[in-house]
Design a protein around this motif. Structure first.
Motif, PDB file in Angstrom:
ATOM      1  N   THR A   1       6.097   8.541  13.261  1.00 46.14           N
ATOM      2  CA  THR A   1       4.686   8.686  13.635  1.00 46.14           C
ATOM      3  C   THR A   1       3.781   8.769  12.404  1.00 46.14           C
ATOM      4  O   THR A   1       2.594   8.441  12.493  1.00 46.14           O
ATOM      5  CB  THR A   1       4.483   9.940  14.498  1.00 46.14           C
ATOM      6  OG1 THR A   1       5.028  11.078  13.809  1.00 46.14           O
ATOM      7  CG2 THR A   1       5.177   9.801  15.840  1.00 46.14           C
ATOM      8  N   GLU A   2       4.336   9.179  11.264  1.00 49.55           N
ATOM      9  CA  GLU A   2       3.514   9.258  10.064  1.00 49.55           C
ATOM     10  C   GLU A   2       3.072   7.880   9.583  1.00 49.55           C
ATOM     11  O   GLU A   2       2.119   7.750   8.810  1.00 49.55           O
ATOM     12  CB  GLU A   2       4.254  10.003   8.943  1.00 49.55           C
ATOM     13  CG  GLU A   2       5.486   9.320   8.385  1.00 49.55           C
ATOM     14  CD  GLU A   2       6.767   9.666   9.109  1.00 49.55           C
ATOM     15  OE1 GLU A   2       7.822   9.704   8.443  1.00 49.55           O
ATOM     16  OE2 GLU A   2       6.731   9.887  10.343  1.00 49.55           O
ATOM     17  N   TYR A   3       3.798   6.846  10.037  1.00 51.78           N
ATOM     18  CA  TYR A   3       3.418   5.468   9.692  1.00 51.78           C
ATOM     19  C   TYR A   3       2.797   4.732  10.885  1.00 51.78           C
ATOM     20  O   TYR A   3       2.018   3.798  10.705  1.00 51.78           O
ATOM     21  CB  TYR A   3       4.645   4.678   9.225  1.00 51.78           C
ATOM     22  CG  TYR A   3       5.321   5.280   8.020  1.00 51.78           C
ATOM     23  CD1 TYR A   3       4.762   5.136   6.742  1.00 51.78           C
ATOM     24  CD2 TYR A   3       6.503   6.004   8.136  1.00 51.78           C
ATOM     25  CE1 TYR A   3       5.380   5.689   5.620  1.00 51.78           C
ATOM     26  CE2 TYR A   3       7.127   6.560   7.033  1.00 51.78           C
ATOM     27  CZ  TYR A   3       6.546   6.407   5.782  1.00 51.78           C
ATOM     28  OH  TYR A   3       7.156   6.960   4.680  1.00 51.78           O
ATOM     29  N   ALA A   4       3.160   5.131  12.102  1.00 54.48           N
ATOM     30  CA  ALA A   4       2.763   4.388  13.295  1.00 54.48           C
ATOM     31  C   ALA A   4       1.254   4.314  13.489  1.00 54.48           C
ATOM     32  O   ALA A   4       0.752   3.384  14.132  1.00 54.48           O
ATOM     33  CB  ALA A   4       3.412   5.011  14.535  1.00 54.48           C
ATOM     34  N   SER A   5       0.526   5.275  12.940  1.00 53.49           N
ATOM     35  CA  SER A   5      -0.932   5.248  13.100  1.00 53.49           C
ATOM     36  C   SER A   5      -1.540   3.975  12.498  1.00 53.49           C
ATOM     37  O   SER A   5      -2.639   3.556  12.872  1.00 53.49           O
ATOM     38  CB  SER A   5      -1.558   6.489  12.452  1.00 53.49           C
ATOM     39  OG  SER A   5      -1.243   6.534  11.066  1.00 53.49           O
ATOM     40  N   ARG A   6      -0.805   3.342  11.578  1.00 55.16           N
ATOM     41  CA  ARG A   6      -1.319   2.126  10.937  1.00 55.16           C
ATOM     42  C   ARG A   6      -1.151   0.893  11.805  1.00 55.16           C
ATOM     43  O   ARG A   6      -1.685  -0.174  11.489  1.00 55.16           O
ATOM     44  CB  ARG A   6      -0.613   1.916   9.595  1.00 55.16           C
ATOM     45  CG  ARG A   6      -0.732   3.117   8.658  1.00 55.16           C
ATOM     46  CD  ARG A   6      -0.161   2.823   7.286  1.00 55.16           C
ATOM     47  NE  ARG A   6       1.264   2.519   7.323  1.00 55.16           N
ATOM     48  CZ  ARG A   6       1.995   2.280   6.223  1.00 55.16           C
ATOM     49  NH1 ARG A   6       1.418   2.298   5.032  1.00 55.16           N
ATOM     50  NH2 ARG A   6       3.270   2.019   6.317  1.00 55.16           N
ATOM     51  N   LEU A   7      -0.418   1.026  12.917  1.00 53.53           N
ATOM     52  CA  LEU A   7      -0.204  -0.121  13.791  1.00 53.53           C
ATOM     53  C   LEU A   7      -1.512  -0.697  14.324  1.00 53.53           C
ATOM     54  O   LEU A   7      -1.669  -1.906  14.465  1.00 53.53           O
ATOM     55  CB  LEU A   7       0.689   0.290  14.975  1.00 53.53           C
ATOM     56  CG  LEU A   7       2.204   0.166  14.792  1.00 53.53           C
ATOM     57  CD1 LEU A   7       2.935   0.863  15.922  1.00 53.53           C
ATOM     58  CD2 LEU A   7       2.621  -1.300  14.709  1.00 53.53           C
ATOM     59  N   GLN A   8      -2.448   0.201  14.641  1.00 50.68           N
ATOM     60  CA  GLN A   8      -3.705  -0.236  15.240  1.00 50.68           C
ATOM     61  C   GLN A   8      -4.591  -1.003  14.251  1.00 50.68           C
ATOM     62  O   GLN A   8      -5.464  -1.774  14.662  1.00 50.68           O
ATOM     63  CB  GLN A   8      -4.467   0.981  15.783  1.00 50.68           C
ATOM     64  CG  GLN A   8      -3.686   1.816  16.783  1.00 50.68           C
ATOM     65  CD  GLN A   8      -3.258   1.004  17.992  1.00 50.68           C
ATOM     66  OE1 GLN A   8      -4.000   0.140  18.459  1.00 50.68           O
ATOM     67  NE2 GLN A   8      -2.062   1.271  18.492  1.00 50.68           N
ATOM     68  N   SER A   9      -4.394  -0.780  12.958  1.00 50.33           N
ATOM     69  CA  SER A   9      -5.271  -1.391  11.961  1.00 50.33           C
ATOM     70  C   SER A   9      -4.660  -2.618  11.287  1.00 50.33           C
ATOM     71  O   SER A   9      -5.234  -3.158  10.356  1.00 50.33           O
ATOM     72  CB  SER A   9      -5.626  -0.356  10.880  1.00 50.33           C
ATOM     73  OG  SER A   9      -4.445   0.117  10.247  1.00 50.33           O
ATOM     74  N   THR A  10      -3.489  -3.042  11.761  1.00 49.80           N
ATOM     75  CA  THR A  10      -2.846  -4.217  11.170  1.00 49.80           C
ATOM     76  C   THR A  10      -2.921  -5.401  12.128  1.00 49.80           C
ATOM     77  O   THR A  10      -3.121  -5.242  13.333  1.00 49.80           O
ATOM     78  CB  THR A  10      -1.363  -3.935  10.838  1.00 49.80           C
ATOM     79  OG1 THR A  10      -0.698  -3.470  12.031  1.00 49.80           O
ATOM     80  CG2 THR A  10      -1.241  -2.886   9.759  1.00 49.80           C
ATOM     81  N   ASP A  11      -2.752  -6.575  11.571  1.00 50.45           N
ATOM     82  CA  ASP A  11      -2.838  -7.802  12.356  1.00 50.45           C
ATOM     83  C   ASP A  11      -1.437  -8.246  12.774  1.00 50.45           C
ATOM     84  O   ASP A  11      -0.863  -9.182  12.223  1.00 50.45           O
ATOM     85  CB  ASP A  11      -3.532  -8.898  11.541  1.00 50.45           C
ATOM     86  CG  ASP A  11      -3.765 -10.153  12.369  1.00 50.45           C
ATOM     87  OD1 ASP A  11      -3.703 -10.056  13.610  1.00 50.45           O
ATOM     88  OD2 ASP A  11      -4.010 -11.215  11.772  1.00 50.45           O
ATOM     89  N   GLY A  12      -0.890  -7.541  13.734  1.00 50.54           N
ATOM     90  CA  GLY A  12       0.421  -7.916  14.245  1.00 50.54           C
ATOM     91  C   GLY A  12       1.567  -7.156  13.603  1.00 50.54           C
ATOM     92  O   GLY A  12       1.413  -6.411  12.628  1.00 50.54           O
ATOM     93  N   LEU A  13       2.761  -7.362  14.165  1.00 51.21           N
ATOM     94  CA  LEU A  13       3.956  -6.630  13.754  1.00 51.21           C
ATOM     95  C   LEU A  13       4.364  -6.940  12.318  1.00 51.21           C
ATOM     96  O   LEU A  13       4.742  -6.031  11.558  1.00 51.21           O
ATOM     97  CB  LEU A  13       5.101  -6.949  14.717  1.00 51.21           C
ATOM     98  CG  LEU A  13       6.438  -6.242  14.469  1.00 51.21           C
ATOM     99  CD1 LEU A  13       6.278  -4.734  14.479  1.00 51.21           C
ATOM    100  CD2 LEU A  13       7.470  -6.688  15.505  1.00 51.21           C
ATOM    101  N   ALA A  14       4.307  -8.190  11.928  1.00 50.26           N
ATOM    102  CA  ALA A  14       4.729  -8.551  10.571  1.00 50.26           C
ATOM    103  C   ALA A  14       3.869  -7.847   9.531  1.00 50.26           C
ATOM    104  O   ALA A  14       4.393  -7.328   8.535  1.00 50.26           O
ATOM    105  CB  ALA A  14       4.662 -10.072  10.378  1.00 50.26           C
ATOM    106  N   ASP A  15       2.549  -7.817   9.744  1.00 47.43           N
ATOM    107  CA  ASP A  15       1.668  -7.140   8.794  1.00 47.43           C
ATOM    108  C   ASP A  15       1.990  -5.659   8.716  1.00 47.43           C
ATOM    109  O   ASP A  15       1.954  -5.064   7.639  1.00 47.43           O
ATOM    110  CB  ASP A  15       0.200  -7.331   9.198  1.00 47.43           C
ATOM    111  CG  ASP A  15      -0.309  -8.730   8.896  1.00 47.43           C
ATOM    112  OD1 ASP A  15       0.359  -9.443   8.133  1.00 47.43           O
ATOM    113  OD2 ASP A  15      -1.366  -9.108   9.435  1.00 47.43           O
TER     114      ASP A  15
END
Length: 385
Positions: free
Chosen positions: A161-175
């Motif tokens: 979860t310490e990294y998952a917050s960045r999922l919303q601000s990236t352009d897709g899974l690879a990014d």
């Protein structure tokens, strides 16, 4: 006088006959019935199989929780009560010992996973098998008419979860996966956190490759064995994301009960799986015995039995059970719902999974453009061996 004596003797004879009818007739009837029943029972015994049915259970992939052999024993124990004179013996055989075991003896039924047999081996060992049960079509097709699927597993990503917050601000899974993760102190040393860790057999990376473009990852994927992956992700936290199966989801919940789990988010993948468990009938059975073996297969595919697959943390092959089954494990419930949405794709049951796995990392990091074509050739190469 003579007439009187004759009348007395006739009365005595009639009385004796009456007593005989009252007391002897039920016994005669009972004996007659017993003869008829005995004849009928002998006729039924002659028509039905009696004896021991041997089933071998061999696991080619990691399950979710509990023992698949114990699950099979429970289900067949229920079925055994319906038979008079038929008994089931389930034996666990490791994939490593299976070839040698088959040279010495043969079971009646075998429960096995994707990649256990080559097409040639399957054709030599298994007899054609079909079912009227409603099963997930790709799973039934992958068996090529020589087995039927019982249940299957699936792949996913777990990310802290310490990294998952960045999922919303990236352009897709690879990014998201390409983002740097910094370093932590581990064993009193500053250690770089790896971005993605997977099992060293690479099988799950095929599920990731189905979602991403060639060469979309700009880092080398960390590869570890099963326990090494788990320790790296959950305890040491030396990787931000781990490519997991159902096994790690149950280990995470078990660790939570001890207060030792890492707060995590599940990221579903493509629905690709090379973790299909099927059952097949060994060649040689016929007549009454073959009918029993077919009944066993049909019973294991029945709705009530398929609904119990959650006991072992796997997904049922039965279509109705798959669409409605629930799990006590929150992460497994999320995975089941994700697979229902994405659908299932799988290689042939007799496909060499190593050929799908060995080049997945190269595809993701170096751009082996032909890999997906080769993977899809395996996915849809489901014709009967």
């Amino acid at each position: 006088m003579v007439r009187r004596i004759t009348n007395i003797l006739s009365a005595v004879l009639l009385l004796a006959m009456g007593v005989f009818c009252v007391f002897a007739t039920p016994g005669l009837i009972k004996n007659a019935q017993a003869d008829i029943l005995g004849t009928e029972l002998n006729k039924r015994r002659a028509e039905r199989y009696s004896g021991v049915i041997t089933i071998w259970q061999t696991d080619s992939f990691e399950g979710g929780t509990g023992s698949r052999t114990a699950w099979l024993n429970r289900r067949l124990g229920e079925l055994e009560k319906r038979y008079n004179g038929v008994y089931f013996a389930v034996k666990t055989v490791s994939p490593e010992l299976l070839p040698a075991m088959l040279e010495r003896s043969r079971p009646d039924l075998i429960c096995f996973g994707t990649g256990t047999f080559t097409p040639e081996q399957a054709k030599e060992l298994l007899m054609p098998l079909s079912t009227s049960a409603a099963l997930i079509p790709p799973l039934l097709e992958c068996c090529g008419g020589l087995a039927v699927p019982l249940y299957f597993g699936s792949y996913c990503l777990l990310t802290g979860t310490e990294y998952a917050s960045r999922l919303q601000s990236t352009d897709g899974l690879a990014d998201y996966l390409n983002l740097g993760c910094g370093s932590i102190t581990h064993n009193r040393q500053k250690t770089q956190v790896t971005r993605l860790t997977a099992r060293c057999d690479n099988s799950g990376l095929a599920a990731l490759a189905m979602l991403l473009e060639p060469g979309s990852l700009d880092f080398e994927i960390s590869l570890r064995d099963g326990d090494g992956l788990w320790d790296c992700y959950n305890y040491d936290r030396l990787c931000a994301t781990a490519l997991c199966s159902q096994r790690q989801l149950y280990r995470l919940t078990a660790a939570a009960a001890r207060g030792r789990s890492r707060a995590s988010v599940l990221i579903p993948l493509s629905g690709y799986t090379d973790m299909v468990q099927a059952i097949g009938i060994i060649k040689g059975a016929e007549g009454k015995k073959l009918a029993v073996l077919q009944n066993v297969v049909d019973y294991l595919l029945s709705g009530p039995v398929q609904q119990t697959v959650n006991e072992i943390g796997l997904l049922p092959a039965g279509l109705n059970a798959f669409n409605g089954i629930t799990y006590d494990n929150q992460f497994m419930q999320e995975l089941a719902e994700a697979v229902r949405k994405s659908g299932v794709c799988t290689p042939s049951l007799f496909f060499d999974t190593r050929s799908a796995a060995e080049n997945a990392a190269k595809y993701l990091t170096q751009g082996d453009g032909g890999y997906i074509d080769r993977l899809r050739a395996g996915l849809y190469g489901t014709e009967s061996p």
